[in-house]
Enzyme design. Structure first.
Site, short mmCIF file in Angstrom:
data_model
loop_
_atom_site.label_atom_id
_atom_site.label_comp_id
_atom_site.label_asym_id
_atom_site.label_seq_id
_atom_site.Cartn_x
_atom_site.Cartn_y
_atom_site.Cartn_z
N ARG A 1 -10.46 46.96 -15.42
CA ARG A 1 -10.72 46.31 -16.71
C ARG A 1 -11.45 47.30 -17.62
O ARG A 1 -12.59 47.09 -18.02
CB ARG A 1 -11.57 45.04 -16.52
N GLN A 27 -6.55 48.64 -21.11
CA GLN A 27 -6.41 47.34 -21.78
C GLN A 27 -4.95 46.93 -22.01
O GLN A 27 -4.60 45.77 -21.81
CB GLN A 27 -7.14 47.36 -23.12
N ASP A 54 -3.44 45.36 -18.95
CA ASP A 54 -4.24 44.32 -18.29
C ASP A 54 -3.50 42.98 -18.30
O ASP A 54 -3.68 42.15 -19.18
CB ASP A 54 -5.58 44.22 -19.02
N SER A 76 -5.51 39.69 -18.11
CA SER A 76 -5.98 39.20 -19.41
C SER A 76 -4.86 38.57 -20.22
O SER A 76 -5.03 37.49 -20.78
CB SER A 76 -6.60 40.34 -20.22
N TYR A 135 -17.18 41.57 -13.22
CA TYR A 135 -16.78 40.27 -12.69
C TYR A 135 -18.00 39.49 -12.22
O TYR A 135 -19.07 40.06 -11.98
CB TYR A 135 -15.84 40.44 -11.49
P1 NAD Z 1 -12.29 35.65 -13.94
O1 NAD Z 1 -10.93 35.04 -14.19
O2 NAD Z 1 -12.52 36.41 -12.69
O3 NAD Z 1 -13.38 34.48 -14.04
C1 NAD Z 1 -13.45 33.62 -15.17
C2 NAD Z 1 -14.90 33.42 -15.57
O4 NAD Z 1 -15.54 32.58 -14.61
C3 NAD Z 1 -15.73 34.69 -15.63
O5 NAD Z 1 -16.28 34.83 -16.93
C4 NAD Z 1 -16.81 34.48 -14.58
O6 NAD Z 1 -18.06 35.03 -14.94
C5 NAD Z 1 -16.89 32.97 -14.52
N1 NAD Z 1 -17.53 32.43 -13.33
C6 NAD Z 1 -17.40 32.82 -12.03
N2 NAD Z 1 -18.18 32.06 -11.23
C7 NAD Z 1 -18.79 31.14 -12.02
C8 NAD Z 1 -19.71 30.09 -11.78
N3 NAD Z 1 -20.14 29.82 -10.56
N4 NAD Z 1 -20.14 29.37 -12.84
C9 NAD Z 1 -19.70 29.66 -14.09
N5 NAD Z 1 -18.84 30.64 -14.39
C10 NAD Z 1 -18.39 31.38 -13.37
O7 NAD Z 1 -12.74 36.56 -15.17
P2 NAD Z 1 -11.88 37.37 -16.23
O8 NAD Z 1 -11.59 36.49 -17.36
O9 NAD Z 1 -10.74 38.02 -15.55
O10 NAD Z 1 -12.93 38.47 -16.70
C11 NAD Z 1 -13.74 39.17 -15.77
C12 NAD Z 1 -14.49 40.31 -16.40
O11 NAD Z 1 -13.65 41.32 -16.85
C13 NAD Z 1 -15.30 39.93 -17.61
O12 NAD Z 1 -16.51 40.66 -17.57
C14 NAD Z 1 -14.50 40.38 -18.77
O13 NAD Z 1 -15.29 40.61 -19.92
C15 NAD Z 1 -14.01 41.66 -18.18
N6 NAD Z 1 -12.83 42.14 -18.88
C16 NAD Z 1 -12.88 43.41 -19.40
C17 NAD Z 1 -11.78 43.90 -20.07
C18 NAD Z 1 -11.81 45.27 -20.64
O14 NAD Z 1 -12.85 45.83 -20.84
N7 NAD Z 1 -10.67 45.87 -20.87
C19 NAD Z 1 -10.63 43.14 -20.18
C20 NAD Z 1 -10.62 41.86 -19.63
C21 NAD Z 1 -11.72 41.37 -18.96
#
Ligand code: NAD
Length: 388
Positions: free
Chosen positions: A127, A132, A135, A138, A233
């Site tokens: 990520r 990006q 991804d 996403s 994550y």
């Molecule tokens: P994910 O699908 O793994 O999880 C969804 C959300 O659930 C996350 O925000 C996580 O913090 C939350 N979560 C997990 N356990 C929880 C709990 N017990 N209570 C409440 N919330 C809870 O996450 P995702 O959408 O794939 O994103 C994961 C990370 O990757 C994030 O930090 C996101 O900002 C990052 N990201 C970065 C990029 C990039 O920089 N290119 C792109 C996409 C995502």
């Protein structure tokens, strides 16, 4: 270099790995593209569209898999109707790029390694900013977040927006989004566009500003532990933290018309955020849409793929939401694959370059070996569970 697009055989999978537009771009780069007949049918792309884009339409599935240098798919390879595994159709040294869920279903990695396949898992794309455009987690999660809100709005026996009419004033719906990752943020934006009052919660405090910038209120829970793992994550949290969280969120759930849950921890079962008692406290007519249904669900009442009624509350556990919007899901996924494939081409030839951090992170098997430590660990856990 010959790139092949397989027709998805999983029931309910309507996406396709490449759309005609991306095929045309690859053909322009000197790549031969084969598309299995009917591969784009469920996403409304015809064989003629692919042919016009420069692809060869192939009706012989075995030939398509066996003669591909790079095989592109959406879903995890499966067992076919004739009992053979799709991965067994690949020849040694071929590259497979797909969602492979190697942490959840690590046995596939073992099989791919045995078959000497170089497998790139779309879940393992880092990520990072450079990655990006590749991804796919996403691009697909965003669709899931959007669609979950539409499902909730359709199931709710109320309006979402505030309305002032000659027949009286309608109060806006209250929507609570749990988990503010990619899907959750899109759910917030969509619910706001429909006029709801939105609150959101996540154990990663860093998302507070993003939540607020979308016009939602961030529900804060003070936890005395680190909740963020490598790569940004969420971590699996302690029992004490889970309990503290539940105490705080219970009141918000009780007052909400709609709860959308999106919380996931990579490679683990989804955490339970909405207990049966919490559902019992919700107003009749309220709706829960649990995007994490496939990973076990964030709501204790969720049944994956089903709508459950509990004391007048509807709990919806949709499966594969991105597939319900196959045109745009395929378009975005195809762009993700196109960007990744470009890293694997040098002078129109295949070149899997492990010096590239994205290729290295995404590649789970190569030359008979499992290359990823977390996949190895998941496989060891599976083996000991099976032996026990
Ligand atoms: P994910 O699908 O793994 O999880 C969804 C959300 O659930 C996350 O925000 C996580 O913090 C939350 N979560 C997990 N356990 C929880 C709990 N017990 N209570 C409440 N919330 C809870 O996450 P995702 O959408 O794939 O994103 C994961 C990370 O990757 C994030 O930090 C996101 O900002 C990052 N990201 C970065 C990029 C990039 O920089 N290119 C792109 C996409 C995502």
């Amino acid at each position: 270099m010959r790139l092949a697009v397989a027709r998805e055989i999983e029931v309910g999978e309507r996406r396709v790995a490449l759309i005609p537009d991306t095929v045309a771009r690859l053909v322009k780069k000197g790549i031969e593209v084969w598309v299995e007949a009917g591969a784009g049918e469920s996403s409304f792309f015809t064989d003629t569209d692919y042919e016009t884009a420069g692809a060869k339409i192939v009706t012989d599935t075995d030939a398509l898999w066996h003669e591909a240098d790079v095989l592109l798919k959406v879903g995890i390879p499966k067992e076919r109707e004739d009992g053979r595994l799709e991965v067994d159709l690949l020849r040694e040294g071929a590259v497979l790029i797909s969602f492979l869920n190697p942490l959840g279903e690590p046995a596939i990695a073992q099989r791919l390694a045995q078959r000497q396949v170089t497998a790139l898992s779309m879940e393992m794309i880092p990520r990072t900013t450079r990655a990006q455009s590749m991804d796919a987690l996403s691009s697909q999660a965003s669709i899931a977040g959007y669609k979950a809100v539409l499902i909730a709005a359709a199931a709710l026996p109320k309006y979402f927006p505030m309305l002032t009419t000659a027949a009286g004033t309608i109060a806006p719906a209250k929507v609570f989004i749990m988990g503010a990752g990619v899907a959750g943020l899109q759910a917030i934006a969509t619910a706001r566009r429909l006029g709801a009052v939105v609150e959101a919660f996540d154990i990663r405090p860093a998302v507070k500003e993003e939540v607020q910038s979308l016009g939602a209120k961030f529900v804060e829970v003070q936890l005395n532990e680190d909740t963020v793992a490598d790569g940004g994550y969420a971590k699996e949290v302690s029992e004490a933290a889970k309990q503290r969280t539940q105490e705080v969120v219970a009141e918000h759930i009780k007052q909400s018309d709609v709860v959308i849950t999106t919380a996931q921890v990579p490679g683990k079962k989804a955490p339970i955020l909405v207990t049966e008692e919490m559902v019992a406290q919700m107003k009749p007519g309220s709706v829960v849409v649990d995007i994490a249904a496939e990973q076990g669900g964030n709501c204790a009442c969720t049944k994956p793929g089903k709508d459950v009624q509990y004391n007048g509350v509807t709990i919806i556990g949709p499966i594969n939401l991105p597939s319900s919007m196959p045109v745009h899901a395929s378009q975005l996924y195809a762009k993700n694959l196109f960007s990744l494939v470009q890293l694997l081409i040098k002078d129109s030839n295949l070149d899997v370059n492990f010096a590239d951090d994205i290729v290295s992170a995404a590649c789970i098997t190569h030359a008979g070996e499992i290359r990823n430590q977390r996949v190895k660990e998941a496989l060891a856990t599976l083996s000991s569970a099976t032996a026990g």
